[in-house]
Design a protein around this motif. Structure first.
Motif, PDB file in Angstrom:
ATOM      1  N   GLU A 169      34.065  39.431  44.841  1.00 16.25           N
ATOM      2  CA  GLU A 169      34.024  38.189  44.065  1.00 16.25           C
ATOM      3  C   GLU A 169      35.348  37.450  44.174  1.00 16.25           C
ATOM      4  O   GLU A 169      35.369  36.216  44.310  1.00 16.25           O
ATOM      5  CB  GLU A 169      33.721  38.511  42.599  1.00 16.25           C
ATOM      6  CG  GLU A 169      33.622  37.269  41.712  1.00 16.25           C
ATOM      7  CD  GLU A 169      33.401  37.610  40.256  1.00 16.25           C
ATOM      8  OE1 GLU A 169      33.435  36.684  39.421  1.00 16.25           O
ATOM      9  OE2 GLU A 169      33.212  38.804  39.947  1.00 16.25           O
ATOM     10  N   SER A 208      40.300  28.986  37.797  1.00 10.37           N
ATOM     11  CA  SER A 208      39.866  29.827  36.680  1.00 10.37           C
ATOM     12  C   SER A 208      38.958  30.948  37.163  1.00 10.37           C
ATOM     13  O   SER A 208      39.043  32.096  36.680  1.00 10.37           O
ATOM     14  CB  SER A 208      39.127  28.981  35.639  1.00 10.37           C
ATOM     15  OG  SER A 208      39.987  28.005  35.083  1.00 10.37           O
ATOM     16  N   GLU A 209      38.087  30.643  38.130  1.00  6.75           N
ATOM     17  CA  GLU A 209      37.156  31.659  38.629  1.00  6.75           C
ATOM     18  C   GLU A 209      37.882  32.735  39.429  1.00  6.75           C
ATOM     19  O   GLU A 209      37.464  33.896  39.440  1.00  6.75           O
ATOM     20  CB  GLU A 209      36.062  30.985  39.449  1.00  6.75           C
ATOM     21  CG  GLU A 209      35.101  30.185  38.564  1.00  6.75           C
ATOM     22  CD  GLU A 209      34.089  29.382  39.354  1.00  6.75           C
ATOM     23  OE1 GLU A 209      34.053  29.522  40.597  1.00  6.75           O
ATOM     24  OE2 GLU A 209      33.338  28.607  38.735  1.00  6.75           O
ATOM     25  N   GLU A 232      38.528  24.476  38.133  1.00  6.92           N
ATOM     26  CA  GLU A 232      37.440  25.431  37.914  1.00  6.92           C
ATOM     27  C   GLU A 232      37.556  26.628  38.843  1.00  6.92           C
ATOM     28  O   GLU A 232      37.371  27.779  38.422  1.00  6.92           O
ATOM     29  CB  GLU A 232      36.090  24.737  38.126  1.00  6.92           C
ATOM     30  CG  GLU A 232      35.736  23.733  37.038  1.00  6.92           C
ATOM     31  CD  GLU A 232      34.447  22.988  37.339  1.00  6.92           C
ATOM     32  OE1 GLU A 232      33.880  23.201  38.443  1.00  6.92           O
ATOM     33  OE2 GLU A 232      33.999  22.188  36.493  1.00  6.92           O
ATOM     34  N   GLU A 233      37.848  26.355  40.111  1.00  8.45           N
ATOM     35  CA  GLU A 233      37.945  27.451  41.081  1.00  8.45           C
ATOM     36  C   GLU A 233      39.155  28.342  40.790  1.00  8.45           C
ATOM     37  O   GLU A 233      39.102  29.558  41.001  1.00  8.45           O
ATOM     38  CB  GLU A 233      38.014  26.893  42.502  1.00  8.45           C
ATOM     39  CG  GLU A 233      36.797  26.091  42.938  1.00  8.45           C
ATOM     40  CD  GLU A 233      35.503  26.874  42.873  1.00  8.45           C
ATOM     41  OE1 GLU A 233      35.541  28.120  42.878  1.00  8.45           O
ATOM     42  OE2 GLU A 233      34.431  26.237  42.799  1.00  8.45           O
ATOM     43  N   LYS A 245      37.366  20.396  40.107  1.00 11.71           N
ATOM     44  CA  LYS A 245      36.875  21.528  40.888  1.00 11.71           C
ATOM     45  C   LYS A 245      38.005  22.494  41.233  1.00 11.71           C
ATOM     46  O   LYS A 245      37.812  23.719  41.209  1.00 11.71           O
ATOM     47  CB  LYS A 245      36.194  21.035  42.158  1.00 11.71           C
ATOM     48  CG  LYS A 245      34.871  20.318  41.926  1.00 11.71           C
ATOM     49  CD  LYS A 245      33.873  21.203  41.195  1.00 11.71           C
ATOM     50  CE  LYS A 245      33.500  22.453  41.969  1.00 11.71           C
ATOM     51  NZ  LYS A 245      32.507  23.283  41.276  1.00 11.71           N
ATOM     52  N   ILE A 296      39.227  34.978  36.726  1.00 11.97           N
ATOM     53  CA  ILE A 296      38.168  35.803  36.142  1.00 11.97           C
ATOM     54  C   ILE A 296      37.775  36.932  37.088  1.00 11.97           C
ATOM     55  O   ILE A 296      37.607  38.090  36.679  1.00 11.97           O
ATOM     56  CB  ILE A 296      36.942  34.933  35.797  1.00 11.97           C
ATOM     57  CG1 ILE A 296      37.295  33.962  34.664  1.00 11.97           C
ATOM     58  CG2 ILE A 296      35.745  35.806  35.424  1.00 11.97           C
ATOM     59  CD1 ILE A 296      36.245  32.907  34.420  1.00 11.97           C
ATOM     60  N   ALA A 297      37.636  36.606  38.376  1.00 11.21           N
ATOM     61  CA  ALA A 297      37.275  37.629  39.361  1.00 11.21           C
ATOM     62  C   ALA A 297      38.335  38.716  39.433  1.00 11.21           C
ATOM     63  O   ALA A 297      38.027  39.905  39.587  1.00 11.21           O
ATOM     64  CB  ALA A 297      37.079  36.987  40.724  1.00 11.21           C
ATOM     65  N   ASN A 315      38.032  40.924  36.412  1.00  9.71           N
ATOM     66  CA  ASN A 315      36.835  41.752  36.514  1.00  9.71           C
ATOM     67  C   ASN A 315      36.993  42.880  37.531  1.00  9.71           C
ATOM     68  O   ASN A 315      36.099  43.729  37.654  1.00  9.71           O
ATOM     69  CB  ASN A 315      35.627  40.898  36.910  1.00  9.71           C
ATOM     70  CG  ASN A 315      35.174  39.981  35.796  1.00  9.71           C
ATOM     71  OD1 ASN A 315      35.506  40.193  34.634  1.00  9.71           O
ATOM     72  ND2 ASN A 315      34.423  38.945  36.155  1.00  9.71           N
ATOM     73  N   ASP A 338      36.651  29.622  47.945  1.00  9.39           N
ATOM     74  CA  ASP A 338      36.264  28.347  47.324  1.00  9.39           C
ATOM     75  C   ASP A 338      37.494  27.545  46.913  1.00  9.39           C
ATOM     76  O   ASP A 338      37.544  26.313  47.088  1.00  9.39           O
ATOM     77  CB  ASP A 338      35.388  28.595  46.096  1.00  9.39           C
ATOM     78  CG  ASP A 338      33.988  29.056  46.465  1.00  9.39           C
ATOM     79  OD1 ASP A 338      33.595  28.878  47.625  1.00  9.39           O
ATOM     80  OD2 ASP A 338      33.301  29.602  45.574  1.00  9.39           O
ATOM     81  N   GLU A 379      35.761  33.669  45.576  1.00  9.17           N
ATOM     82  CA  GLU A 379      36.329  32.612  44.735  1.00  9.17           C
ATOM     83  C   GLU A 379      37.629  32.065  45.322  1.00  9.17           C
ATOM     84  O   GLU A 379      37.905  30.865  45.229  1.00  9.17           O
ATOM     85  CB  GLU A 379      36.572  33.138  43.322  1.00  9.17           C
ATOM     86  CG  GLU A 379      35.317  33.578  42.582  1.00  9.17           C
ATOM     87  CD  GLU A 379      34.297  32.468  42.398  1.00  9.17           C
ATOM     88  OE1 GLU A 379      34.633  31.283  42.608  1.00  9.17           O
ATOM     89  OE2 GLU A 379      33.149  32.779  42.034  1.00  9.17           O
TER      90      GLU A 379
END
Length: 217
Positions: free
Chosen positions: A168, A155-156, A152-153, A149, A159-160, A163, A175, A172
């Motif tokens: 976002e 990476s997010e 994953e967070e 997790k 990505i945010a 973007n 998180d 993220e």
């Protein structure tokens, strides 16, 4: 305090003395327990707190089963020689309920550090493991799930950022911070330890180098 000071203590009729345990950094009172001469001696020798259980009539080493030990930084005897004040570095939580302090949680608005409050909540979830809690699920699944997790967070967050979505990114990042705190709890690392590391880096650097990573801080 040293071994010689034990001779000046005014023990009560049962050979005990109350001991107030306080966080060495925040000065928050964590708990109150009793010591006899043997437990105080072991505390001085091991630099971790030992107490006398009046209900079980036996010595107990704080954190021996939970891992939530108290590393003793200083011990003071009051002016009447009948009460001890023990300054500690608390590992984990002090209270068996999962609260950092046995004197309850902070009132709403009392703490300005939401990360501390969140870390305490995560510690309680780890201790109590209530059904239906996502935090309980993570602890039950184990370290590999927690690490997944965190990855994953992370990476997010990337990505945010790519973007260029500000809200976002905030979500993220929140998180990620939560899952990092879960990881800290799982590995027995306290938020205070991380804050101390940051503080040391901050105090030891030039103004334009405060938060750079090692080796050139």
């Amino acid at each position: 305090m040293n071994q010689n000071d034990i001779n000046t203590i005014k023990w009560n009729e049962k050979g005990l003395i109350p001991a107030v345990v306080q966080d060495n950094d925040s000065k928050q009172v964590l708990m109150v327990a009793y010591m006899n001469q043997e437990s105080l001696t072991k505390t001085l020798e091991t630099k971790e707190t030992w107490f006398w259980s009046r209900s079980r009539q036996e010595l107990w080493h704080k954190g021996a089963t939970s891992g939530h030990i108290q590393k003793v930084k200083d011990i003071k005897l009051d002016c009447d020689q009948d009460t001890l004040l023990i300054f500690v570095e608390q590992v984990g939580v002090a209270c068996h309920t999962g609260s950092y302090s046995c004197f309850g949680e902070k009132e709403e608005g009392e703490s300005s550090n939401i990360l501390e409050d969140l870390a305490e909540l995560i510690a309680r979830r780890d201790q109590e493991r209530p059904e239906g809690s996502y935090t309980t699920y993570l602890f039950d699944q184990g370290i590999d799930k927690i690490l997944k997790k965190v990855g994953e967070e992370t990476s997010e967050v990337i990505i945010a950022t790519k973007n260029e979505n500000r809200q976002e990114l905030i979500a993220e990042a929140s998180d990620l911070l939560y899952h990092l705190l879960v990881l800290f709890q799982a590995k027995g690392i306290q938020l205070d330890e991380v804050m101390k590391e940051l503080k040391q880096r901050h105090q030891g650097q030039n103004q334009d180098q405060k938060y750079e990573r090692k080796p050139k801080l």
